[in-house]
Write an enzyme that holds these catalytic residues in place. Structure first.
Site, PDB file in Angstrom:
ATOM      1  N   SER A   1       4.890  -1.715   4.048  1.00 32.44           N
ATOM      2  CA  SER A   1       5.285  -3.086   4.373  1.00 32.44           C
ATOM      3  C   SER A   1       5.384  -3.869   3.076  1.00 32.44           C
ATOM      4  O   SER A   1       4.567  -3.702   2.171  1.00 32.44           O
ATOM      5  CB  SER A   1       4.224  -3.795   5.225  1.00 32.44           C
TER       6      SER A   1
ATOM      7  N   GLU B   1      -3.975   9.657  18.686  1.00 33.09           N
ATOM      8  CA  GLU B   1      -4.615  10.968  18.674  1.00 33.09           C
ATOM      9  C   GLU B   1      -5.688  11.029  17.582  1.00 33.09           C
ATOM     10  O   GLU B   1      -6.809  11.503  17.810  1.00 33.09           O
ATOM     11  CB  GLU B   1      -3.574  12.071  18.426  1.00 33.09           C
TER      12      GLU B   1
ATOM     13  N   GLU C   1      -8.781  -1.805   7.113  1.00 34.76           N
ATOM     14  CA  GLU C   1      -7.494  -2.064   7.756  1.00 34.76           C
ATOM     15  C   GLU C   1      -7.606  -1.933   9.263  1.00 34.76           C
ATOM     16  O   GLU C   1      -7.189  -2.801  10.013  1.00 34.76           O
ATOM     17  CB  GLU C   1      -6.439  -1.083   7.231  1.00 34.76           C
TER      18      GLU C   1
ATOM     19  N   SER D   1       0.996   6.590   2.993  1.00 35.10           N
ATOM     20  CA  SER D   1       1.700   7.584   3.814  1.00 35.10           C
ATOM     21  C   SER D   1       2.894   8.182   3.087  1.00 35.10           C
ATOM     22  O   SER D   1       3.529   7.527   2.267  1.00 35.10           O
ATOM     23  CB  SER D   1       2.211   6.934   5.100  1.00 35.10           C
TER      24      SER D   1
ATOM     25  N   GLN E   1       0.844  -1.192   0.000  1.00 35.57           N
ATOM     26  CA  GLN E   1       0.000   0.000   0.000  1.00 35.57           C
ATOM     27  C   GLN E   1       0.874   1.235   0.000  1.00 35.57           C
ATOM     28  O   GLN E   1       1.745   1.364   0.872  1.00 35.57           O
ATOM     29  CB  GLN E   1      -0.850  -0.057   1.275  1.00 35.57           C
TER      30      GLN E   1
END
Lengths: 393, 422, 393, 422
Positions: D164, D391, D247, D132, D129
């Site tokens: 990953s 958060e 996920e 990020s 994936q």
């Protein structure tokens, strides 16, 4: 007055910070990770000869700078704090705080052995290791697994004959700087009770096997003695145990002070990141989730500093508190605060704080590793509870 | 900084050097203790003697309770006075001694100081503070109580809340809105309000302990002469900030005696009830002890490092940690008590005359232990709210001490009347 | 299947919520604070006769609705959750969960006494109190301070002769609803071991002294027996201890379920306030300091609900878990979560949440009071540790 | 919801009723297990048989690994397949099985599903994936990787991180910015990227454990045919949200076996080292056990209450609590170990082939225990960051489940290129 630093103490702190910052930038610290012993002999020598700060707490009678009116624990704490800020690779804990303090308490030193060793420490030429853990690495001066030959079947030559060579056999694990040490100061069981012995690196039957440590900035080793020649030093029995306990106290002060410096640095890093890192178009430090975490970090640093300085002043005799209680309080507070500061630093940084490239993990591992040394936080909690809760009052 | 007619509060009184001023203050204290032995002198007479000798606030000007000495000299003076058995003035009139006196001196006229300081110190006149409102808690600057100038007077209407001692007080420190068209911080003005005047109604506010330690104060066209204004019109926020900083520092300063405060209460319980000890409780108590002692030492350290400099945001650390610790300590006490934690000493009818320690900690004005654990437990619940919520304090630490950016504001620069409230 | 409510169970829940909301608005709850016994007999009767929900877990053989295939603990938990939401003033815990369960486990009931009492419970006409605390209020069935006359000098008539009147002497403290109870079910020491006894209100030598409780919605009393006539019920010894332990389990389930309902209500109140209360020109719930606190409250409510339902299903035999372990887990989780939820509710509300006028303190006190009942959280932690940590596995 | 050429993923395949479809799926599973006993059949052959029998994702259409059954039937099918010793497909190709497959089916063309699903399931082709970025963590929608349309292709440049298996993957799910002049959420598009194509460089990213479990992926004018776009241009955020929800639900779903996961690791340590027991450690462990079990039961309850409905924000509860619990559990383990907590199994050189459990919990793909406590401890530090920081998750719980107002936004409605980044 407690907490009121003298100008000399401030100068010492500034000197130490300047040295640590200059000598141990991140590259230098990382370079030590891959060395055999994890620290820098040149820097150590510089601290001794150039800065002259390695004898702060070692008695003047043995060649150090500590006098009854100026015992030097506040100074030692300031030095350790500044070295802790940068994770400076120097054997302050093992050589000065542990072995040095134990040597300072051996009492009679007819052969001048203690003075010889302290002299080497003061000029930064010598690295010492205090061996006071058992075969499983537990800090347990009462149950060391090293014995003198003859074991418990009793010698007749008494316990104060410094200079007479004996043989040591047994195992100690998790010994700080043992592989690097020029000389080992070994607590061993004798027919007269526990006693300190001096063993030279390279002695016959001495094997040190480095252990892989979580914190690569402090090295531990398994030490095996097999009829290893050793010179007894100081008196056997309660005095030897007390010397090791005193060493532990000063060691704990150095750990606590290092935690203050490292924790303060972690807070600075976190605040810097929280100001500069933008997400959702604004600095992440403007979110209360991050801001309040940083506020808690500030509290942790300030409280750590207070209890550590208090322990130092108390070891110097400048408060009414019991020195061991003050040191245990410092351990209890800092050994919780330092790992928490490191964890919070990772969290504030997000993913980058989890990487090898970012310095935070070095601090995190130092925090975790330190908490496992010298009996750990749990032993300090137990002593503190016995002192303040169980004692009649 | 101060209005034209104000005498500065920093000690430069007599032209002598600091050492001489210090010696003079200590001599004066010894003289008062000799002439008015506190253990045999009526309290009022003792306090009058102290005030007249300039020992009330040694850094105040002569004639107004001071000697123009350095503020740091007060501690040594208090040691003499209280060491001989004198009372702790702060606890006799907390809002008056700690907050009103310096504010009146710095921001009021000389006449006002003359009128107010002596009765304040000798406790003829108690003080309270009219700041918080039902709609303005953490956002104090958003307060709605309105003051309008009519001739030489201000006419004030609105509702205040969380006022300690309002029913006992003669004077109040009042923060009111004088210009709703300014952004919120800029439309406020600070006054001294006569609590005995018309239009001032005090109602007890019962709290979860069953007591009514605080009040609501309803103001309906209450009148204040302009001469009772402290600082300039529109400068109320700045004046109030000084006051609040002193309050937090006082609350958070903590004690320098190991094992005092709430942890002392827990330690006494622990020692008196060995039948209730368990290893888990022992482990919890020693952790609480360590936190309490860390907070205590941090207070000591800040006081010493601060020296004569004015209290800063550091005081918020003590307030924050003390409040959270108090709560956990009394939770611990209830856990120690086991089944008896289900009992209570009684809610009774609202008792308007009840007075307890502001911090919720045990110990009345004289420090005597009050070991009503259930009540202390319930009372401690307010510690993380009163005098600044823990959320506000963490913001202060983050922003003022660490320099982190502020929360995103939606009200910056907006006229107060256009900002949503509720 | 666990966690999969049947339509009937959903209907019961809706019925209970509607009843509790209608009957126990805040005014009604507060009105009970000033009454002698702290609850509403009419509402109790309505739960029994109109709603017919008081026999859910009481055996059909004694006049209840519990059958082997439908034991009713899930239903009881749903009822208790809804009553807990409003702090409904009814003696469900003492009468149904504690005394009712103990009666359900007395075994042989030749005199029909258990059936008579259960019948009164089911129609809401009777209030019972189970006396199983010692003179200091500790839940300790093994060391009750009440004894039958003759004490330990031994009777010869065996332990199963229900109907023979004996005399009780001794003291029990912190007895729930003792002052209000029509009948007390008393665990007393007999020569044959602990045994349950029935004592009627007003009996000779019976004195109940109300105690002032932190939680005014549950009343406790000190109960003194002075040669008080009592009728033994059930067998003495392990069976009686087991009956009281079973009662404690069901009582703990009712406490946990009440905590779920009350906790959910506290969360709703807090969220409502956080949405509507404006400071700095915006709802306070838009600040992460408040928002994240509410998020943690949500987690606490949902986890409380999960462990409580699991305990209920396990008591119903619908899972492989050990019932007592499941109940203890529910206690351990909810007895921490409920006070935390109440504390957070005060904090979210600010000053108003600390006032007598705001309902939050009623919930807070319920949370604290409940945590002190039935041995408290500490005892549950200890049993859970013994079960899951100490057991070989 | 789906592009014109897409087959819906909801099970309406054969026109038969749900019961019949369920029975047919179970029969098919029994038949595969009989014809290809997993213990004696090569894994690839077994997986091929499963796929061809429609047992990969039973709710997918026939021919694409499914049978058009209800999603809930999968659990019963898996019980048969795995009960007989079959592998757990999720662990063989986590990004592929759990995230890529449904996204490709729902948002890609039929041809793309034909091409990709079978090799994905039989593990000929692994997936990763690419979401990020160094500058877009919590604020994923602020990502900067740029995709520009050139003819019938997209040209992509940028840097991704925390990937990953990037070095093992053939295909990547890629989120890239196709219109920087739109507000950030509206300028994104979702693609399938060929990791073997030119312009794709994978670099290992070493983490504090010493391992390199993740990668950086540098894209330099990598090319993607438009037919590999999933969903419409500018719709990438919506497509990604579905994926992320799956996920988090997968991470947070937890195990329904008491004492598995990190707490199981702690329990094994506890039982194997009675010499290290103390009352304090015992008290801590039972509290951790209770929290773990509460989390486990909450996961179970949500799964059952959710039934066949799509995963919602509830999954975030499991992710949040599981992550924090993992950390505390491994801290506990190190405290149990005492002096041995200072030791480590070795940082070694970066090992590019290392693969561990995404959650940092013990247990490899087959669930076998990996009791390297120091490593697990360090690894768990990322749990509160990866897959959504704690958060962000608390914000999600507060805003989506409780309906609290969002943080004040400074970037709403602004073109992405005008929003400050860094």
């Amino acid at each position: 007055m407690e907490f009121d630093l003298t100008d000399e103490q401030r100068s010492l702190r500034d000197l130490a910070r300047s040295f640590a910052t200059r000598t141990f930038d991140e590259t230098a610290v990382r370079a030590q990770l891959d060395t055999e012993h994890g620290f820098d002999r040149d820097a150590w020598r510089a601290l001794g000869t150039d800065l002259g700060v390695l004898g702060l707490t070692l008695p003047a009678a043995l060649g150090g700078d500590s006098e009854p009116g100026a015992p030097g624990h506040v100074e030692l704490a300031l030095l350790a704090e500044e070295l802790g800020r940068t994770l400076a690779g120097v054997p302050l804990l093992g050589t000065v705080a542990l072995a040095g303090t134990a040597l300072s308490h051996v009492g009679d030193d007819p052969g001048g052995l203690a003075a010889e060793l302290v002299g080497g420490v003061v000029d930064g030429g010598t690295v010492l290791a205090l061996v006071a853990t058992d075969a499983r690495g537990r800090w347990s001066p009462d149950t060391t697994d090293v014995t003198t030959d003859g074991g418990t079947d009793g010698g007749t030559d008494g316990g104060t004959d410094g200079g007479t060579e004996v043989r040591l056999t047994g195992t100690a694990s998790h010994v700080l700087d043992a592989a690097a040490a020029d000389t080992l100061l070994v607590l061993a069981r004798t027919p007269d009770g526990p006693r300190l012995h001096v063993v030279r690196a390279g002695a016959e039957g001495l094997r040190t096997t480095p252990q892989t440590t979580l914190d690569q900035t402090r090295r531990l080793a398994l030490v095996r003695f097999d009829a290893t020649p050793a010179t007894p030093i100081g008196t056997a029995g309660a005095a030897a145990v007390a010397a090791v306990a005193a060493a532990r106290d000063v060691g704990a002060l150095v750990l606590a002070a290092g935690a203050v410096g490292a924790g303060a640095r972690l807070l600075e890093t976190s605040v810097e990141h929280a100001k500069g890192r933008l997400q959702f178009g604004r600095p992440i430090g403007s979110f209360q989730g991050v801001k309040h975490r940083c506020a808690d970090m500030l509290v942790a640093v300030e409280q750590s500093r207070s209890v550590t300085y208090h322990a130092a002043w108390t070891l110097d005799g400048a408060t009414d508190d019991d020195p061991r209680t003050a040191v245990d309080l410092a351990t209890v507070v800092t050994a919780a605060a330092f790992p928490a500061l490191a964890k919070n630093t990772v969290q504030v940084h997000g993913g980058i704080g989890f990487t090898w490239e970012h310095p935070t993990h070095l601090y995190y591992k130092r925090a975790v590793g330190d908490a496992a040394l010298l009996g750990g936080r749990a032993a300090a909690v137990e002593r503190l509870a016995a002192s303040v809760l169980d004692a009649a009052s | 900084m101060s209005t034209a007619t104000t005498t500065s509060s920093t000690g430069t009184g007599t032209g002598s050097d600091p050492g001489a001023r210090r010696a003079r203050a200590l001599d004066a204290a010894r003289a008062v203790v000799a002439s008015h032995p506190p253990t045999s002198t009526p309290r009022r007479a003792f306090l009058e003697a102290c005030f007249d000798a300039g020992l009330a606030w040694v850094h105040f000007p002569e004639g107004l309770g001071g000697l123009g000495a350095e503020p740091g000299v007060q501690a040594a003076v208090d040691e003499i006075l209280q060491g001989a058995g004198g009372p702790i003035p702060f606890w006799l009139n907390p809002m008056g001694y700690g907050m009103a006196a310096p504010t009146v001196l710095d921001h009021g006229s000389a006449e006002l100081s003359e009128r107010l300081l002596r009765p304040l110190y000798v406790c003829d006149e108690l003080w309270c503070q009219l700041f918080s409102e039902p709609g303005a808690g953490s956002d104090l600057a958003g307060l709605a109580t309105r003051a309008e100038k009519v001739g030489d007077e201000w006419v004030v209407s609105g509702q205040k809340v969380w006022t300690s001692s309002a029913h006992l007080a003669r004077w109040a420190l009042l923060l009111a809105r004088t210009d709703p068209d300014q952004p919120k911080h800029r439309g406020l003005t600070y006054f001294v309000l006569d609590m005995h005047g018309p239009g001032v109604e005090v109602r007890p506010l019962r709290q979860m302990t069953g007591e009514a330690e605080f009040n609501e104060v309803h103001l309906t066209e209450a009148r204040i002469p302009d001469s009772h204004r402290l600082g300039e019109v529109g400068e109320g926020w700045r004046v109030a900030m000084t006051t609040l900083m002193n309050e937090r520092s006082a609350i958070g300063g903590g004690s320098s005696v190991r094992g005092s405060g709430s942890i002392g209460s827990a330690l006494r319980l622990w020692r008196s009830r060995p039948d209730l000890h368990t290893p888990e409780l022992r482990a919890r108590l020693v952790e609480l002890f360590a936190r309490a002692d860390a907070a205590r030492l941090t207070g000591d350290r800040f006081r010493i490092e601060q020296g004569d400099r004015p209290a800063g945001a550091e005081g918020s650390i003590g307030k924050l940690t003390g409040a959270e610790l108090n709560q956990e300590v009394y939770e611990f006490c209830l856990d120690v008590l086991g089944p008896d934690a289900a009992l209570y000493s009684g809610y009774g009818p609202p008792d308007e005359t009840d007075e307890t320690d502001e911090t919720g900690g045990p110990g009345g004005p004289g420090g005597e232990p009050v070991e009503d654990y259930g009540r202390l437990f319930l009372r401690s619940r307010a510690n993380t709210i009163e005098g600044g919520t823990s959320e506000v304090l963490r913001n202060i630490l983050g922003e003022r001490l660490l320099g982190l950016p502020g929360d995103v504001r939606v009200d910056t620069g907006k006229p107060w009347r256009e900002v949503p409230r509720g």
